[in-house]
Design an enzyme around this catalytic site. Structure first.
Site, mmCIF file in Angstrom:
data_model
loop_
_atom_site.group_PDB
_atom_site.id
_atom_site.type_symbol
_atom_site.label_atom_id
_atom_site.label_comp_id
_atom_site.label_asym_id
_atom_site.label_seq_id
_atom_site.Cartn_x
_atom_site.Cartn_y
_atom_site.Cartn_z
ATOM 1 N N ARG A 117 0.828 -1.212 0.000
ATOM 2 C CA ARG A 117 0.000 0.000 0.000
ATOM 3 C C ARG A 117 0.858 1.255 0.000
ATOM 4 O O ARG A 117 0.553 2.228 -0.689
ATOM 5 C CB ARG A 117 -0.961 0.011 1.196
ATOM 6 C CG ARG A 117 -2.047 -1.028 1.091
ATOM 7 C CD ARG A 117 -2.938 -1.058 2.319
ATOM 8 N NE ARG A 117 -2.125 -1.333 3.504
ATOM 9 C CZ ARG A 117 -2.218 -0.703 4.666
ATOM 10 N NH1 ARG A 117 -3.119 0.234 4.854
ATOM 11 N NH2 ARG A 117 -1.450 -1.024 5.681
ATOM 12 N N ASN A 161 -6.341 -2.410 2.710
ATOM 13 C CA ASN A 161 -6.315 -3.849 2.970
ATOM 14 C C ASN A 161 -7.739 -4.358 3.151
ATOM 15 O O ASN A 161 -8.568 -3.688 3.776
ATOM 16 C CB ASN A 161 -5.516 -4.164 4.237
ATOM 17 C CG ASN A 161 -4.027 -4.134 4.014
ATOM 18 O OD1 ASN A 161 -3.539 -4.194 2.895
ATOM 19 N ND2 ASN A 161 -3.280 -4.043 5.096
#
Length: 86
Positions: free
Chosen positions: A15, A33
């Site tokens: 990320r 997530n």
């Protein structure tokens, strides 16, 4: 653009690197997530920049191990600012 990224993409900096790449491309959105191990990427900006991000997501230089990226294209909502990790 919405992209569902499958593979070993949590706990490996995926990320963070997605955020960095998106900001380099001038995109807004987020990388989040999911409980099932995927990462959801929502990005808005110029089409060519979104395609570059999508190419990067599918490349072999991302952190972790991407097995599959499923994308969809929808009109921009226009209410996103910055690019964040969730």
């Amino acid at each position: 653009m919405t992209a569902w990224v499958h593979g070993r993409v949590q706990g490996v900096g995926f990320r963070w690197f997605t955020r960095a790449r998106a900001l380099e491309l001038g995109l807004v959105g987020h990388a989040t997530n999911q409980a099932d191990g995927r990462v959801l990427v929502i990005a808005e900006g110029p089409r060519h920049a979104l395609e570059m991000l999508l190419d990067w997501l599918r490349s072999d230089v991302t952190p972790g191990e991407v097995r599959l990226v499923v994308e969809s294209w929808e009109p921009a909502r226009g209410d996103l600012t910055g690019f964040v990790e969730r």
